[in-house]
Motif scaffolding. Sequence first.
Motif, mmCIF file in Angstrom:
data_model
loop_
_atom_site.group_PDB
_atom_site.id
_atom_site.type_symbol
_atom_site.label_atom_id
_atom_site.label_comp_id
_atom_site.label_asym_id
_atom_site.label_seq_id
_atom_site.Cartn_x
_atom_site.Cartn_y
_atom_site.Cartn_z
ATOM 1 N N SER A 1 46.162 39.326 38.867
ATOM 2 C CA SER A 1 45.893 39.725 37.477
ATOM 3 C C SER A 1 44.766 40.745 37.398
ATOM 4 O O SER A 1 44.213 40.992 36.347
ATOM 5 C CB SER A 1 45.536 38.472 36.666
ATOM 6 O OG SER A 1 44.609 37.683 37.391
ATOM 7 N N LYS B 1 40.774 31.418 27.463
ATOM 8 C CA LYS B 1 41.668 32.580 27.449
ATOM 9 C C LYS B 1 42.385 32.766 26.121
ATOM 10 O O LYS B 1 42.891 33.851 25.837
ATOM 11 C CB LYS B 1 42.685 32.499 28.596
ATOM 12 C CG LYS B 1 42.009 32.719 29.952
ATOM 13 C CD LYS B 1 42.981 33.075 31.035
ATOM 14 C CE LYS B 1 42.219 33.493 32.285
ATOM 15 N NZ LYS B 1 43.050 33.769 33.424
ATOM 16 N N ASP C 1 36.282 26.285 39.038
ATOM 17 C CA ASP C 1 36.967 26.475 37.752
ATOM 18 C C ASP C 1 38.347 25.821 37.730
ATOM 19 O O ASP C 1 38.923 25.636 36.659
ATOM 20 C CB ASP C 1 37.095 27.976 37.411
ATOM 21 C CG ASP C 1 37.915 28.733 38.448
ATOM 22 O OD1 ASP C 1 37.686 28.536 39.653
ATOM 23 O OD2 ASP C 1 38.795 29.518 38.048
ATOM 24 N N ILE D 1 30.909 31.305 41.341
ATOM 25 C CA ILE D 1 30.084 32.513 41.322
ATOM 26 C C ILE D 1 30.113 33.051 39.892
ATOM 27 O O ILE D 1 31.187 33.144 39.278
ATOM 28 C CB ILE D 1 30.640 33.572 42.319
ATOM 29 C CG1 ILE D 1 30.601 33.023 43.751
ATOM 30 C CG2 ILE D 1 29.879 34.892 42.209
ATOM 31 C CD1 ILE D 1 29.225 32.734 44.304
ATOM 32 N N LYS E 1 31.765 32.731 34.401
ATOM 33 C CA LYS E 1 32.105 32.903 35.815
ATOM 34 C C LYS E 1 32.548 34.347 36.075
ATOM 35 O O LYS E 1 33.067 35.017 35.172
ATOM 36 C CB LYS E 1 33.167 31.904 36.258
ATOM 37 C CG LYS E 1 34.558 32.224 35.795
ATOM 38 C CD LYS E 1 35.588 31.433 36.588
ATOM 39 C CE LYS E 1 36.975 31.858 36.153
ATOM 40 N NZ LYS E 1 37.921 32.072 37.188
ATOM 41 N N SER F 1 34.937 37.051 36.951
ATOM 42 C CA SER F 1 36.386 37.038 36.751
ATOM 43 C C SER F 1 36.981 38.415 36.961
ATOM 44 O O SER F 1 36.441 39.393 36.454
ATOM 45 C CB SER F 1 36.672 36.636 35.301
ATOM 46 O OG SER F 1 37.420 35.490 35.250
ATOM 47 N N LYS F 2 38.127 38.465 37.644
ATOM 48 C CA LYS F 2 38.733 39.775 37.915
ATOM 49 C C LYS F 2 39.301 40.429 36.665
ATOM 50 O O LYS F 2 39.491 41.635 36.630
ATOM 51 C CB LYS F 2 39.798 39.660 39.006
ATOM 52 C CG LYS F 2 40.965 38.752 38.694
ATOM 53 C CD LYS F 2 42.002 38.819 39.782
ATOM 54 C CE LYS F 2 42.209 37.518 40.544
ATOM 55 N NZ LYS F 2 42.621 36.368 39.729
ATOM 56 N N SER F 3 39.582 39.625 35.614
ATOM 57 C CA SER F 3 40.140 40.230 34.404
ATOM 58 C C SER F 3 39.064 40.552 33.364
ATOM 59 O O SER F 3 39.392 40.956 32.252
ATOM 60 C CB SER F 3 41.219 39.326 33.808
ATOM 61 O OG SER F 3 40.667 38.079 33.486
HETATM 62 N N1 AQP Z 1 33.781 33.141 39.953
HETATM 63 C C1 AQP Z 1 34.381 32.387 40.852
HETATM 64 N N2 AQP Z 1 33.653 31.657 41.738
HETATM 65 C C2 AQP Z 1 34.262 30.888 42.674
HETATM 66 N N3 AQP Z 1 35.610 30.810 42.798
HETATM 67 C C3 AQP Z 1 36.368 31.519 41.933
HETATM 68 N N4 AQP Z 1 37.698 31.670 41.793
HETATM 69 C C4 AQP Z 1 37.958 32.514 40.770
HETATM 70 N N5 AQP Z 1 36.811 32.945 40.236
HETATM 71 C C5 AQP Z 1 35.804 32.342 40.930
HETATM 72 C C6 AQP Z 1 38.686 31.007 42.634
HETATM 73 O O1 AQP Z 1 39.553 32.007 43.133
HETATM 74 C C7 AQP Z 1 40.858 31.464 43.255
HETATM 75 C C8 AQP Z 1 41.857 32.376 42.644
HETATM 76 O O2 AQP Z 1 41.677 32.402 41.263
HETATM 77 P P1 AQP Z 1 42.901 32.805 40.358
HETATM 78 O O3 AQP Z 1 43.315 34.162 40.690
HETATM 79 O O4 AQP Z 1 43.953 31.767 40.426
HETATM 80 O O5 AQP Z 1 42.417 32.770 38.893
HETATM 81 P P2 AQP Z 1 41.070 32.398 38.255
HETATM 82 O O6 AQP Z 1 40.516 31.147 38.786
HETATM 83 O O7 AQP Z 1 41.282 32.431 36.755
HETATM 84 O O8 AQP Z 1 40.203 33.653 38.755
HETATM 85 P P3 AQP Z 1 39.757 34.912 37.981
HETATM 86 O O9 AQP Z 1 39.202 35.881 38.949
HETATM 87 O O10 AQP Z 1 38.866 34.515 36.845
HETATM 88 O O11 AQP Z 1 41.120 35.507 37.433
HETATM 89 P P4 AQP Z 1 41.516 35.882 35.964
HETATM 90 O O12 AQP Z 1 40.412 36.762 35.470
HETATM 91 O O13 AQP Z 1 42.819 36.569 36.043
HETATM 92 O O14 AQP Z 1 41.606 34.602 35.200
HETATM 93 C C9 AQP Z 1 40.833 30.080 42.603
HETATM 94 O O15 AQP Z 1 40.746 29.113 43.628
HETATM 95 C C10 AQP Z 1 39.574 30.092 41.811
HETATM 96 O O16 AQP Z 1 39.004 28.806 41.698
#
Ligand code: AQP
Length: 329
Positions: free
Chosen positions: A13, A113, A148, A185, A194, A196-198
Motif C-alpha cells: 500500500s 483508517k 499494531d 516504531i 506509528k 506508516s507507509k501510507s
Molecule cells: N511503525 C511500525 N513499527 C513496527 N512494526 C510495524 N509494522 C507496520 N508499521 C510498523 C509491521 O509491518 C508489517 C506489515 O504491515 P502491513 O503492511 O500489513 O500494514 P500496517 O501494519 O498497517 O503497516 P503500515 O506501514 O502502517 O501500512 P499502511 O500505512 O498501509 O497501513 C506488520 O507486521 C506490521 O505490524
Amino acid sequence: MANLRVLSGMQPSGRLTLGNYIGALKNYVKLQHTHDCYFMVVDLHAITVPQEPEALREQSEAVSALYLAAGIDPSKATIFLQSTVSEHAELGWIMTTLSYMGELERMTQFKEKSAGKESVGVGLFTYPSLMAADILLYNADLVPVGDDQRQHLEITRDLAHRFNTRYGDMFKLPEPYYPEVGARIMSLDDASKKMSKSNPNPGSYIAMLDEPDVIRKKISRAVTDSGREVKYDPANKPEISNLMSIYSMCSDLSLAEIEARYEGQGYGPFKKDLAEAVVAVLEPIQARYREIRASGELHDVLRQGRERASELAAATLKQVKEKMGFVVL
Ligand code: AQP
C-alpha cells in the motif's frame, strides 16, 4: 523447530518503511533459518483502501523484491502474492461469516483508517477476517508482526477457536512473535502515531528505498523532545526514545549502551550517528534490491512460491469445507 510454521505478510500500500523492516521483516529473515516460513505480499489487503492499478503492481513487485533484498532466501522460505492463491479470498469469506460486527467494530486499525471519512469500504471493516484466513490456511504456529497487529492476531485466535468449537478440531491457535525492541516504531514528525507507509507526509517515515542523503535529512529533521538528554523514557521522552529504539535495532548497541555513549552530548551527535547506522543497514539492501529488479528473477520466485503455497492452502480449504457441510466433489 523445523516443522513449526510461520506465516506473515505486508501490504503493498506504499513503500516499505523502516517500521515495517524493524517490526517484522527483520524477524522474517531470522525465522527462515529455524522454521517453515511463508511470507506473502498481501495485495488483497491493500485494496481495502483505493489503489491505482499501476502503483499496486509496482509496489507489489517492490515489496517482493525487498523481501529478497533484505535476505529472505526463496530456497528456505516461500514468498508469494496473496492474490495468486485464490483460497485466501474463499476462506476469507468463510471467516467473515464467522465474525461478529461487535468484535470488528472494536479494531483500532479500522477506527483509525475510517476516522473522518465520508464513505468507508466494507473491506476495511472485514480486514481482520481476511487476515485470519491468511494465517489459518497454513495452520501457522507463529506470526511475526509489529505491535499494531496485536488485536488482529487476537481475533484470528478467536475465529480459530470458534471454528474448532462449532465444526470440530481443525486450526491451531497461532502465537504472535514481536521484536524485543522496536515492535512499534513511531512517526518521525509525531511520536504519538506509528510510522506508516501510507502517511501522506514522506518526512514522517524512512522508506527502505530512501537515498542515503534523504535518510540523513529526515533524521536531522525528526522531531525531538525538549531538553538535550539522550535517555530512554517512552512516557516522558517519546520522540528520543523512538529514535533510540531505531538506533538499537540498526546497530549492536543496547538502549543502555546508547544512553552511556551520548551522556552529556545532546541530540546533535546522537542523530548524526543514528543516521549513519540506518544508512549502513539500508544501503546494502538497496544495492541488492536494484540487482534483483534488474535480473528479472522475481516472477519466477513468485510463481514457485504460488505453487508451494497453493498446495497447502487447497488442502486446508478442502478440509474446512468438508467440516462445514459443503458438498465437496
Ligand atoms: N511503525 C511500525 N513499527 C513496527 N512494526 C510495524 N509494522 C507496520 N508499521 C510498523 C509491521 O509491518 C508489517 C506489515 O504491515 P502491513 O503492511 O500489513 O500494514 P500496517 O501494519 O498497517 O503497516 P503500515 O506501514 O502502517 O501500512 P499502511 O500505512 O498501509 O497501513 C506488520 O507486521 C506490521 O505490524
